[in-house]
Design a protein around this motif. Structure first.
Motif, PDB file in Angstrom:
ATOM      1  N   PHE A  62       0.855  -1.192   0.000  1.00  6.89           N
ATOM      2  CA  PHE A  62       0.000   0.000   0.000  1.00  6.89           C
ATOM      3  C   PHE A  62       0.892   1.243   0.000  1.00  6.89           C
ATOM      4  CE2 PHE A  62      -3.810   1.965   2.583  1.00  6.89           C
ATOM      5  CZ  PHE A  62      -3.924   2.981   1.661  1.00  6.89           C
ATOM      6  N   ALA A  63       1.851   1.281   0.896  1.00  6.74           N
ATOM      7  CA  ALA A  63       2.734   2.441   1.004  1.00  6.74           C
ATOM      8  C   ALA A  63       3.574   2.620  -0.261  1.00  6.74           C
ATOM      9  CB  ALA A  63       3.641   2.288   2.220  1.00  6.74           C
ATOM     10  N   GLU A  64       4.049   1.507  -0.834  1.00 12.86           N
ATOM     11  CA  GLU A  64       4.857   1.584  -2.059  1.00 12.86           C
ATOM     12  C   GLU A  64       4.035   2.149  -3.212  1.00 12.86           C
ATOM     13  OE1 GLU A  64       6.325  -2.294  -2.839  1.00 12.86           O
ATOM     14  OE2 GLU A  64       7.711  -2.322  -1.124  1.00 12.86           O
ATOM     15  N   MET A  65       2.793   1.655  -3.369  1.00  6.71           N
ATOM     16  CA  MET A  65       1.939   2.120  -4.466  1.00  6.71           C
ATOM     17  C   MET A  65       1.603   3.600  -4.307  1.00  6.71           C
ATOM     18  SD  MET A  65       1.558  -0.471  -6.465  1.00  6.71           S
ATOM     19  CE  MET A  65       0.151  -0.075  -7.506  1.00  6.71           C
ATOM     20  N   ALA A  66       1.288   4.019  -3.079  1.00  3.54           N
ATOM     21  CA  ALA A  66       0.974   5.428  -2.835  1.00  3.54           C
ATOM     22  C   ALA A  66       2.181   6.305  -3.146  1.00  3.54           C
ATOM     23  CB  ALA A  66       0.532   5.619  -1.385  1.00  3.54           C
ATOM     24  N   GLY A  67       3.377   5.828  -2.775  1.00  2.00           N
ATOM     25  CA  GLY A  67       4.588   6.587  -3.052  1.00  2.00           C
ATOM     26  C   GLY A  67       4.854   6.715  -4.538  1.00  2.00           C
ATOM     27  N   GLU A  68       4.631   5.635  -5.280  1.00  2.00           N
ATOM     28  CA  GLU A  68       4.832   5.676  -6.728  1.00  2.00           C
ATOM     29  C   GLU A  68       3.839   6.623  -7.396  1.00  2.00           C
ATOM     30  OE1 GLU A  68       4.538   1.596  -7.809  1.00  2.00           O
ATOM     31  OE2 GLU A  68       6.452   1.046  -6.878  1.00  2.00           O
ATOM     32  N   VAL A  69       2.592   6.631  -6.911  1.00  2.00           N
ATOM     33  CA  VAL A  69       1.601   7.576  -7.437  1.00  2.00           C
ATOM     34  C   VAL A  69       2.057   9.008  -7.183  1.00  2.00           C
ATOM     35  CG1 VAL A  69      -0.730   8.494  -7.105  1.00  2.00           C
ATOM     36  CG2 VAL A  69      -0.383   6.024  -7.297  1.00  2.00           C
ATOM     37  N   HIS A 105      -3.835   4.653 -18.803  1.00  2.00           N
ATOM     38  CA  HIS A 105      -4.086   3.827 -17.629  1.00  2.00           C
ATOM     39  C   HIS A 105      -3.300   4.360 -16.442  1.00  2.00           C
ATOM     40  CE1 HIS A 105      -3.893   0.095 -15.103  1.00  2.00           C
ATOM     41  NE2 HIS A 105      -5.163   0.057 -15.464  1.00  2.00           N
ATOM     42  N   TRP A 106      -3.842   4.197 -15.244  1.00  2.00           N
ATOM     43  CA  TRP A 106      -3.209   4.783 -14.061  1.00  2.00           C
ATOM     44  C   TRP A 106      -1.832   4.181 -13.773  1.00  2.00           C
ATOM     45  CZ3 TRP A 106      -2.104   2.840  -9.039  1.00  2.00           C
ATOM     46  CH2 TRP A 106      -2.435   1.493  -8.832  1.00  2.00           C
ATOM     47  N   HIS A 107      -1.573   2.978 -14.275  1.00  2.00           N
ATOM     48  CA  HIS A 107      -0.252   2.371 -14.091  1.00  2.00           C
ATOM     49  C   HIS A 107       0.856   3.176 -14.776  1.00  2.00           C
ATOM     50  CE1 HIS A 107      -1.472  -2.004 -12.865  1.00  2.00           C
ATOM     51  NE2 HIS A 107      -1.512  -1.152 -11.872  1.00  2.00           N
ATOM     52  N   GLU A 108       0.482   4.004 -15.766  1.00  2.00           N
ATOM     53  CA  GLU A 108       1.470   4.869 -16.398  1.00  2.00           C
ATOM     54  C   GLU A 108       2.103   5.799 -15.365  1.00  2.00           C
ATOM     55  OE1 GLU A 108      -0.298   6.945 -19.669  1.00  2.00           O
ATOM     56  OE2 GLU A 108      -1.274   5.144 -20.462  1.00  2.00           O
ATOM     57  N   ILE A 109       1.304   6.188 -14.380  1.00  2.00           N
ATOM     58  CA  ILE A 109       1.792   7.097 -13.341  1.00  2.00           C
ATOM     59  C   ILE A 109       2.733   6.380 -12.389  1.00  2.00           C
ATOM     60  CG2 ILE A 109       1.067   8.520 -11.370  1.00  2.00           C
ATOM     61  CD1 ILE A 109      -1.467   9.165 -12.964  1.00  2.00           C
ATOM     62  N   THR A 110       2.364   5.158 -11.977  1.00  2.00           N
ATOM     63  CA  THR A 110       3.239   4.413 -11.067  1.00  2.00           C
ATOM     64  C   THR A 110       4.542   4.023 -11.766  1.00  2.00           C
ATOM     65  OG1 THR A 110       2.134   2.302 -11.595  1.00  2.00           O
ATOM     66  CG2 THR A 110       1.314   3.536  -9.701  1.00  2.00           C
ATOM     67  N   THR A 111       4.459   3.723 -13.054  1.00  2.00           N
ATOM     68  CA  THR A 111       5.667   3.402 -13.818  1.00  2.00           C
ATOM     69  C   THR A 111       6.603   4.607 -13.850  1.00  2.00           C
ATOM     70  OG1 THR A 111       4.461   1.827 -15.198  1.00  2.00           O
ATOM     71  CG2 THR A 111       6.558   2.661 -16.061  1.00  2.00           C
ATOM     72  N   LEU A 112       6.016   5.774 -14.052  1.00  2.00           N
ATOM     73  CA  LEU A 112       6.801   7.015 -14.053  1.00  2.00           C
ATOM     74  C   LEU A 112       7.420   7.254 -12.679  1.00  2.00           C
ATOM     75  CD1 LEU A 112       7.477   9.272 -16.070  1.00  2.00           C
ATOM     76  CD2 LEU A 112       5.471  10.522 -15.219  1.00  2.00           C
ATOM     77  N   GLY A 113       6.653   6.941 -11.636  1.00  2.00           N
ATOM     78  CA  GLY A 113       7.148   7.126 -10.276  1.00  2.00           C
ATOM     79  C   GLY A 113       8.319   6.227  -9.957  1.00  2.00           C
ATOM     80  N   LYS A 114       8.317   5.027 -10.512  1.00  2.00           N
ATOM     81  CA  LYS A 114       9.407   4.071 -10.268  1.00  2.00           C
ATOM     82  C   LYS A 114      10.724   4.533 -10.898  1.00  2.00           C
ATOM     83  CE  LYS A 114       6.407  -0.021 -10.068  1.00  2.00           C
ATOM     84  NZ  LYS A 114       5.983  -1.262 -10.778  1.00  2.00           N
ATOM     85  N   GLY A 149      -1.489   8.913  -2.410  1.00  2.00           N
ATOM     86  CA  GLY A 149      -0.432   9.435  -3.260  1.00  2.00           C
ATOM     87  C   GLY A 149      -0.593  10.900  -3.578  1.00  2.00           C
ATOM     88  N   MET A 150      -1.786  11.280  -4.035  1.00  2.00           N
ATOM     89  CA  MET A 150      -1.973  12.677  -4.431  1.00  2.00           C
ATOM     90  C   MET A 150      -1.846  13.623  -3.243  1.00  2.00           C
ATOM     91  SD  MET A 150      -6.082  12.983  -5.261  1.00  2.00           S
ATOM     92  CE  MET A 150      -6.247  11.501  -6.241  1.00  2.00           C
ATOM     93  N   MET A 151      -2.341  13.191  -2.070  1.00  2.00           N
ATOM     94  CA  MET A 151      -2.266  14.084  -0.922  1.00  2.00           C
ATOM     95  C   MET A 151      -0.861  14.161  -0.338  1.00  2.00           C
ATOM     96  SD  MET A 151      -5.925  13.858   1.012  1.00  2.00           S
ATOM     97  CE  MET A 151      -5.879  12.111   1.294  1.00  2.00           C
ATOM     98  N   SER A 152      -0.021  13.177  -0.637  1.00  2.00           N
ATOM     99  CA  SER A 152       1.372  13.201  -0.176  1.00  2.00           C
ATOM    100  C   SER A 152       2.159  14.345  -0.805  1.00  2.00           C
ATOM    101  CB  SER A 152       2.070  11.876  -0.495  1.00  2.00           C
ATOM    102  OG  SER A 152       1.510  10.818   0.241  1.00  2.00           O
ATOM    103  N   ILE A 153       1.695  14.836  -1.953  1.00  2.00           N
ATOM    104  CA  ILE A 153       2.387  15.959  -2.599  1.00  2.00           C
ATOM    105  C   ILE A 153       1.569  17.249  -2.485  1.00  2.00           C
ATOM    106  CG2 ILE A 153       3.582  14.414  -4.193  1.00  2.00           C
ATOM    107  CD1 ILE A 153       1.674  15.310  -6.392  1.00  2.00           C
ATOM    108  N   GLY A 154       0.498  17.191  -1.676  1.00  2.00           N
ATOM    109  CA  GLY A 154      -0.296  18.400  -1.449  1.00  2.00           C
ATOM    110  C   GLY A 154      -1.376  18.650  -2.467  1.00  2.00           C
TER     111      GLY A 154
END
Length: 600
Positions: A40-47, A146-155, A79-84
């Motif tokens: 959960f934490a990893e996915m939120a961080g990648e978002v 697809h939303w995975h594009e965002i997590t891929t970018l985050g990685k 994820g989104m709220m982690s960056i404000g």
């Protein structure tokens, strides 16, 4: 870490204190997919990092729509709220006009949608929304991002931990976290501005009463965009309670048997439907089983967990609890210790019955503007009283105004309505009191809601009528599923009634009444007599000026899909009045008080 301050701190708190293998779970193709706290934490961080790479900045608005609750909502939320960024969660059954207004009013930069149908809907209005840059989907759709594009970018970010920590450090508890648009039972939707502090104050106060723990499981089926379900989920995360998302409202019963939840949140409408199904199945019984079922209902309706019972009642209750109620508990999974009900008034008789069956219902009260809980009953000696919405949460204060309106002050009161300072000033006075629009009173320390201030109406004789009080009483009838009391400016109150068709059809079969349509049932003289008798029966407690003198029985249900109910399943009174204007006018044309009228 110390007590969490910002919403995304909840996840770090769980990870440090009680990491779980099933922090979140969602059923796909018959299998429960579980996500650990670490995942959960990893996915939120990648978002968070992916959105940062795409240029999302503190204060940017991101909308989110899903038909059914699912973990992706949480990954995006944290994820989104982690960056404000500010989360704008929306119901999946709004109209195109509502979506267009909300997305334009909020200035949403991105939007996430769960399905092809929602993607099509939003794509059709996107050209009219200048702020909207991109649409992402949860489900894989060929032509969509697809939303995975965002997590891929985050990685792909270099030094991700350092970058994420830096982004989080810029977010304070006073920053806007969510923009929740009211369901719009009247007029245009209003955007409720809630900060991290508003939501965290409410989550921590509620968690102190829920007293969940890491050994428990919760099932979640109310929409996560519903402020009530949203804050309940925050409590679960804070206390380490595993969250299992039901596949849909239609599968909740089956999902409960698999998950065996200890806690969950619901609305009275859902409990009423459960009771109707139990009643319908009970009426199919015969002989001694049917007699035991009916007798047990009678015992249950007399149950009061806050009072000592007589020896004779205790003996009856123990017998009912041994013979009948275990089947009820098993229908809920067999492990439920607490159900929190909110969003509308719960019939006290149903609360008593469920308590008697070992499924305790704790009713609460609040509004989106208060993030949302103001008061709630809770499972502790002296912590609950049936027929009330509990005691005011810690840190909050309630005052009853001279006209009976409930005023509230606390750290969970919104900052105001987005782009509507005029409306903000109407509901938050100069002393900081939020005017709820609800009428209430105290029963000792327990708060009671008696009606909506704006729903009070005055008859032509000058008498004020509180419709909700009458409606709740009438819904005790097995024949009545939904009801709206009317009579503004008229000589007497009347009502629009939606029958409990499940029970009504079972009754017809029991009596040998032939029918092919709902309308045919309602035209049967025996059925008409039953409705008249039941309205007269439940009229008895009320003063003469409050009694329903005429009524219309409709041949169809009110639903959110057909527009009579809000997404929170509360009555859209203005919509109903407009829709049935002609029938209402005919009803009042001949104002002979002894006349009852049924029309399909």
């Amino acid at each position: 870490m110390n007590s969490p301050v910002r919403l995304f701190d909840l996840l770090e708190y769980q990870l440090k204190h009680f990491p779980k293998e099933d922090a979140l779970a969602y059923k796909v193709d018959g299998i429960w997919n579980k996500f650990s706290t670490q995942k959960f934490a990893e996915m939120a961080g990648e978002v968070a990092l992916g959105l940062d790479q795409l240029g999302v900045r503190k204060g940017d608005m991101i909308a989110n729509i899903t038909e059914n609750n699912r973990p992706e909502w949480n990954f995006l939320d944290m994820g989104m709220m982690s960056i404000g960024a500010v989360h704008v969660p929306l119901y999946a059954n709004l109209t195109k006009d509502d979506y267009a207004f909300i997305l334009s009013d909020s200035g949403a930069k991105f939007i996430f949608v769960s399905s092809a149908s929602l993607y099509e809907t939003i794509s059709s209005i996107a050209p009219s929304i200048p702020s909207l840059e991109r649409i992402y989907t949860y489900d894989f759709i060929e032509e969509a991002n697809h939303w995975h594009e965002i997590t891929t970018l985050g990685k792909s970010v270099a030094n991700p931990n350092e970058r994420l920590a830096s982004l989080k450090s810029r977010v304070s508890e006073s920053d806007l976290a969510m923009l929740i648009y009211t369901s719009g039972t009247t007029g245009t939707p209003k955007g409720v501005c809630l900060t991290h502090k508003n939501l965290m104050a409410n989550a921590l106060a509620g968690a102190a009463r829920m007293k969940s723990n890491p050994t428990e499981r919760a099932i979640s089926f109310l929409p996560l965009c519903h402020s009530f379900e949203r804050i309940i989920n925050c409590m679960y995360i804070y206390q380490g309670c595993s969250i299992y998302y039901a596949q849909s409202l239609q599968t909740v019963a089956d999902d409960m048997k698999e998950v065996r939840p200890h806690v969950f949140a619901t609305v009275p409408r859902m409990l009423e439907k459960v009771y109707d199904k139990i009643l319908s199945k009970g009426n199919e019984l015969t002989g001694i089983k049917y007699m035991l079922f009916k007798w047990s209902l009678g015992v249950g309706f007399k149950y009061d967990p806050s009072k000592a019972s007589s020896l004779w009642y205790a003996i009856q209750y123990r017998l009912a609890d041994k013979l009948v109620f275990p089947k009820w508990r098993e229908a809920f999974g067999g492990s439920v210790r607490a159900v929190v009900s909110g969003g509308a008034a719960l019939q006290p008789r149903l609360a008593k019955l469920f308590f008697a069956a070992g499924i305790p219902i704790y009713e609460g009260y609040g509004l989106s503007e208060t993030a949302p809980v103001i008061s709630v009953n809770y499972p502790e000696t002296g912590g609950f009283k049936i027929g009330t919405v509990g005691t005011v949460i810690e840190g909050g204060e309630v005052r009853i105004a001279g006209d009976g309106e409930i005023l509230y002050k606390g750290p969970n009161v919104m900052q105001g309505y987005h782009n509507r300072e005029d409306l903000t000033q109407e509901v938050i006075d100069s002393d900081g009191w939020f005017h709820t629009g609800d009428i209430g009173e105290f029963d000792g320390p327990f708060l009671m809601i008696t009606d909506r201030k704006k729903e009070l109406f005055k008859t032509s004789g000058g008498k004020y009528i509180a419709p909700q009080v009458i409606e709740n009483k009438m819904k005790e009838s097995r024949f009545i599923e939904q009801i709206m009391v009317i009579g503004e400016g008229r000589k007497f109150p009347a009502a629009l009634i939606v029958p409990n068709f499940l029970y009504l059809k079972a009754y017809c079969e029991h009596k040998g009444i032939h029918y092919t349509t709902n309308e045919e049932i309602l035209m049967n003289p025996l059925i008409q007599q039953k409705f008249e008798a039941h309205v007269q029966k439940y009229n008895e407690p009320f003063a003469q000026y409050m009694k329903i003198k005429k009524f219309i029985v409709l041949d169809h249900e009110w639903t959110a899909e057909t527009g009579e109910l809000s997404p929170k399943l509360s009555l859209r009174r203005k919509v109903i009045l407009h829709r049935y204007h002609e029938q209402i006018e005919r009803l009042y044309q001949n104002e002979t008080l002894t006349t009852q009228k049924i029309t399909a």
